[in-house]
Structures are given as structure tokens and as C-alpha cells.
Design a protein around this motif. Structure first.
Motif, short mmCIF file in Angstrom:
data_model
loop_
_atom_site.label_atom_id
_atom_site.label_comp_id
_atom_site.label_asym_id
_atom_site.label_seq_id
_atom_site.Cartn_x
_atom_site.Cartn_y
_atom_site.Cartn_z
N GLU A 84 0.82 -1.22 0.00
CA GLU A 84 0.00 0.00 0.00
C GLU A 84 0.86 1.27 0.00
N TYR A 85 2.02 1.21 0.65
CA TYR A 85 2.83 2.40 0.86
C TYR A 85 4.25 2.27 0.29
N TYR A 86 4.41 1.57 -0.81
CA TYR A 86 5.76 1.31 -1.31
C TYR A 86 6.47 2.56 -1.80
N ILE A 87 5.76 3.53 -2.35
CA ILE A 87 6.41 4.76 -2.82
C ILE A 87 6.89 5.61 -1.64
N VAL A 135 6.01 11.45 4.31
CA VAL A 135 5.04 11.62 5.40
C VAL A 135 3.74 12.23 4.86
N VAL A 136 3.86 13.22 3.98
CA VAL A 136 2.67 13.84 3.38
C VAL A 136 1.87 12.81 2.58
N ILE A 137 2.54 11.98 1.81
CA ILE A 137 1.85 10.95 1.02
C ILE A 137 1.13 9.97 1.94
N ILE A 138 1.79 9.55 3.00
CA ILE A 138 1.17 8.62 3.96
C ILE A 138 -0.06 9.25 4.60
N ILE A 139 0.06 10.48 5.04
CA ILE A 139 -1.09 11.17 5.65
C ILE A 139 -2.22 11.31 4.65
N PHE A 140 -1.91 11.71 3.43
CA PHE A 140 -2.92 11.85 2.39
C PHE A 140 -3.65 10.53 2.15
N LYS A 141 -2.89 9.45 2.02
CA LYS A 141 -3.50 8.13 1.79
C LYS A 141 -4.36 7.70 2.97
N GLN A 142 -3.92 8.01 4.19
CA GLN A 142 -4.70 7.67 5.38
C GLN A 142 -6.02 8.44 5.42
N ILE A 143 -5.97 9.73 5.11
CA ILE A 143 -7.19 10.55 5.09
C ILE A 143 -8.14 10.04 4.02
N LYS A 144 -7.60 9.75 2.84
CA LYS A 144 -8.42 9.24 1.74
C LYS A 144 -9.07 7.91 2.12
#
Length: 157
Positions: A84-87, A135-144
Motif C-alpha cells: 500500500e505504501y511502497y512509494i 510523510v505527506v503521502i502517507i497522511i494523504f493516503k490515510q485521510i483518503k
């Protein structure tokens, strides 16, 4: 999973190499440049973000290596998280390991971006930007994901 692993390794290698080449230039070739808004100026950070924990200077590289090892073990035990978070994982590892290598190579993290227009900001490097981006990508994906789950629950109700 193989595609994600190949892409993450590619991202890791590219980001890591670019960061290390730029840091080598600042540390060894005097690439400093002064500008009106931002300067490129060599500085060493012996702590972590904003020089916090600088008193742990000689131990930070080992503490950080242990944290990377623990993160790697977690990803091996939870391959679905990696998938899910490879990038962001690749960006986080590239930035983190590049900064750790600096501690072994130069005694501290090589920083060089210095914003000084209107206000003075901490000096940072490409690795720091990649860590922040991860960190921004992870937070964005979590919110989505949270919003999608909320929608699904509303539909079921």
C-alpha cells in the motif's frame, strides 16, 4: 508485489544517489552560493530535525539504524503495508539512510538549503524533503482511506 518492489528499489537508488552526490559537492567541492531569498550553504546537523537531540550526536546513527531495522522487520511481517505504501517507503528509506550515511561519513548530516527571506528557516537537504514528502503521502493516503471507509459505512447504514 514484484512490480512494487522493483519500483521502490529504483526510487530508493535514484533519490539516494542524487542526495549523496549533491552532499559530496557541498562537503568537498565548496558549492556554496548566496542568494537574496535562499542560499546554498554547507552546514552540518549533529541532531535530528531543527538540531534536536544534538547531545546524542555520537549515538544517533546507531539509534537511527535500529529504527530502520525495526521498520524493515515490520514491513517483512506486514507485506500488505509495504504494498500500500511502497512509494513513500522508498522515499523514507532513501532520505533516512542517506542522512544516516552522512553521520558515518561526515560526522553529521550535510545540509545546504537555507531560506532567509522574510524569516530564517532551518537549513535542510534533499533527503529531508523526501522524508517530508513521504510523510505527506502517507497522511494523504490515510485521510483518503478514512473517508472511503466512512462512505462505505454510511451506505451500509
Amino acid at each position: 508485489m514484484k512490480r512494487e518492489l522493483k519500483l521502490s528499489i529504483t526510487i530508493f537508488v535514484v533519490v539516494f544517489l542524487i542526495d549523496q552526490i549533491v552532499k559530496f559537492g557541498f562537503a568537498n567541492l565548496a558549492w556554496d552560493v548566496n542568494g537574496p531569498y535562499m542560499s546554498l550553504k554547507l552546514a552540518y546537523n549533529y541532531g535530528v530535525a531543527f538540531s534536536m537531540f544534538a547531545f546524542l550526536e555520537h549515538y544517533l546513527k546507531y539509534i537511527q539504524l535500529v529504527l530502520v531495522l525495526l521498520g524493515t522487520l515490520y514491513l517483512f511481517k506486514n507485506p500488505n503495508v509495504f504494498k500500500e505504501y511502497y512509494i513513500p517507503t522508498a522515499l523514507l528509506y532513501a532520505g533516512g539512510l542517506s542522512n544516516i550515511l552522512d553521520r558515518f561519513t561526515y560526522g553529521g548530516v550535510v545540509d545546504y538549503f537555507y531560506w532567509h527571506h522574510w524569516f530564517e528557516f532551518a537549513i535542510f537537504n534533499i533527503a529531508d524533503v523526501m522524508i517530508d514528502l513521504a510523510v505527506v503521502i502517507i497522511i494523504f493516503k490515510q485521510i483518503k482511506q478514512s473517508r472511503e471507509e466512512k462512505k462505505q459505512n454510511e451506505i451500509k447504514s
